[in-house]
Write an enzyme that holds these catalytic residues in place. Structure first.
Site, PDB file in Angstrom:
ATOM      1  N   HIS A   1       0.820  -1.222   0.000  1.00 55.20           N
ATOM      2  CA  HIS A   1       0.000   0.000   0.000  1.00 55.20           C
ATOM      3  C   HIS A   1       0.848   1.263   0.000  1.00 55.20           C
ATOM      4  O   HIS A   1       0.314   2.362  -0.194  1.00 55.20           O
ATOM      5  CB  HIS A   1      -1.034  -0.026   1.144  1.00 55.20           C
TER       6      HIS A   1
ATOM      7  N   ASP B   1      -0.383  -7.485   1.302  1.00 61.52           N
ATOM      8  CA  ASP B   1       0.186  -6.146   1.486  1.00 61.52           C
ATOM      9  C   ASP B   1       1.697  -6.257   1.724  1.00 61.52           C
ATOM     10  O   ASP B   1       2.195  -6.059   2.835  1.00 61.52           O
ATOM     11  CB  ASP B   1      -0.504  -5.426   2.652  1.00 61.52           C
TER      12      ASP B   1
ATOM     13  N   SER C   1       3.966   2.268   8.384  1.00 61.45           N
ATOM     14  CA  SER C   1       3.638   1.258   7.378  1.00 61.45           C
ATOM     15  C   SER C   1       4.860   0.762   6.636  1.00 61.45           C
ATOM     16  O   SER C   1       5.745   1.549   6.284  1.00 61.45           O
ATOM     17  CB  SER C   1       2.706   1.854   6.327  1.00 61.45           C
ATOM     18  N   GLY C   2       4.869  -0.522   6.358  1.00 62.17           N
ATOM     19  CA  GLY C   2       5.961  -1.093   5.584  1.00 62.17           C
ATOM     20  C   GLY C   2       7.157  -1.470   6.428  1.00 62.17           C
ATOM     21  O   GLY C   2       8.015  -2.228   5.991  1.00 62.17           O
TER      22      GLY C   2
END
Ligand SMILES: *[C@@H]1O[C@H](CO)[C@@H](O)[C@H](O)[C@H]1NC(C)=O
Length: 344
Positions: free
Chosen positions: A87, A136, A240-241
């Site tokens: 994402h 994801d 995120s990530g």
């Protein structure tokens, strides 16, 4: 926590020697020497919740920039590959606008241990469609290999059959928001937070408490939860990530990738991570030189359903009425959604 001391002084000394000999500079990820992943080549202190990390404490953590802004985290898994979340790479974003910062500790201060690479290619998992869907995960190839140092070091990729027991204390790290809509203060020191793993069943049970029927959340097979039922401590936007690092047998493994959550630190809403081991064969299929590692047996999972059954009726009523699901959308990308840009 005891797990942080998996690598004894002897191991650290050995690693320091290998670094000074320059032995790990090229071959990481090639067959045979990958066992040196996931070690922190320096002494380190204890972790407490949501605190500043020390320089070099999480040497696989990278900052992913889009148009010069930190938008996501990622994890170095070899001298030329980073794992992050799909994402973080919307289809309409040009790969050339991304940069990866490695060896960073404070995003706002210069450090000679830091180095930057552009991105040669982004491989997002084809099953990732939208927020909350499975897959994801994304592989990033750096424009050129990096040299390992005590500040730049890869984490181990867990093999497909890895199992991390419920309750295992893992650590999430990142430069993301410290509360919903509250960004990390300058000089933006890398934050770390110890979070216990929560079983998928219990996590689904928790996400059903005060759930908004119009916006159901489902913890899919390829997802992993970690955090606190009471809330207050969690990953957030901009994380995120980034890595959920779990210790096993003296090495750190990339057990999870920060993916989403329902607000940050809300009660009954632990952080949700992509379960990296699900994608071991996808990773190897795309990048043959990346070798997932067999994770040593850590212990059996104890049932943790009591984490959810204590709630329900008692706590159901008002506290979380206003809740709207908020993805752990990276900073900048959140703005991008409000004012969509077209780039090709
Ligand atoms: C995972 O597979 C490896 C062989 O590929 C094996 O040695 C190991 O025991 C397996 N681990 C578990 C937890 O099944």
């Amino acid at each position: 926590m005891a797990q942080r001391e998996g690598l004894g002084p002897r191991g650290l000394a050995a690693v320091a020697t290998l670094i000074s000999l320059g032995l790990f500079q090229n071959g990481m990820g090639a067959k045979g020497d990958a066992v040196s992943c996931g070690i922190v080549p320096q002494a380190q202190g204890r972790i407490t919740g949501g605190s500043n990390s020390d320089p070099g404490q999480w040497p696989w953590q990278v900052s992913i920039n889009y148009n010069g802004e930190h938008v996501c985290g990622g994890s170095l898994v070899s001298d030329q590959w980073v794992l992050s979340a799909a994402h973080c790479f919307p289809r309409d974003h040009s790969t050339s606008a991304y940069e990866v910062k490695l060896g960073a500790h404070q995003l706002d201060s210069f450090s000679s241990s830091m180095t930057v690479r552009t991105v040669a290619q982004v491989i997002s998992h084809p099953s990732y469609l939208q927020e909350g869907s499975e897959g994801d995960i994304a592989l990033l190839q750096l424009s050129s290999p990096v040299t390992f140092s005590r500040y730049i070091w890869p984490i181990c990729l867990p093999a497909a059959n890895a199992s991390f027991p419920n309750g295992l204390q893992c650590t999430v790290t990142g430069w993301g928001h410290v509360a919903p809509s509250v960004s990390l203060q300058r000089p933006r020191t890398l934050q770390q937070l110890e979070v216990p793993l929560i079983s998928r069943e219990t996590c689904n049970c928790l996400y059903n408490i005060d759930a908004n029927p119009d916006e159901p959340h489902f913890i899919q097979q390829d997802m992993l939860c970690a955090g606190y039922v009471k809330g207050g401590k969690d990953a957030c936007q901009g994380d995120s990530g980034g890595p959920l690092s779990c210790p096993a047998g003296g090495h750190w493994y990339l057990a999870g990738i920060v993916s989403w959550g329902d607000a940050c630190g809300a009660p009954n809403r632990p952080g949700v991570y992509t379960l990296t081991s699900t994608y071991a064969s996808w990773i190897q299929h795309n990048v043959a030189e990346l070798q997932p590692q067999v994770v040593p047996h850590i212990g059996e999972s104890e049932p943790d359903s009591d984490l959810c059954s204590n709630y329900g009726a008692l706590n159901a009523a008002p506290a979380w009425g206003l809740a709207r699901p908020i993805l752990l959308l990276p900073l900048g990308l959140t703005l991008g959604l409000l004012r969509p840009r077209l780039e090709h």
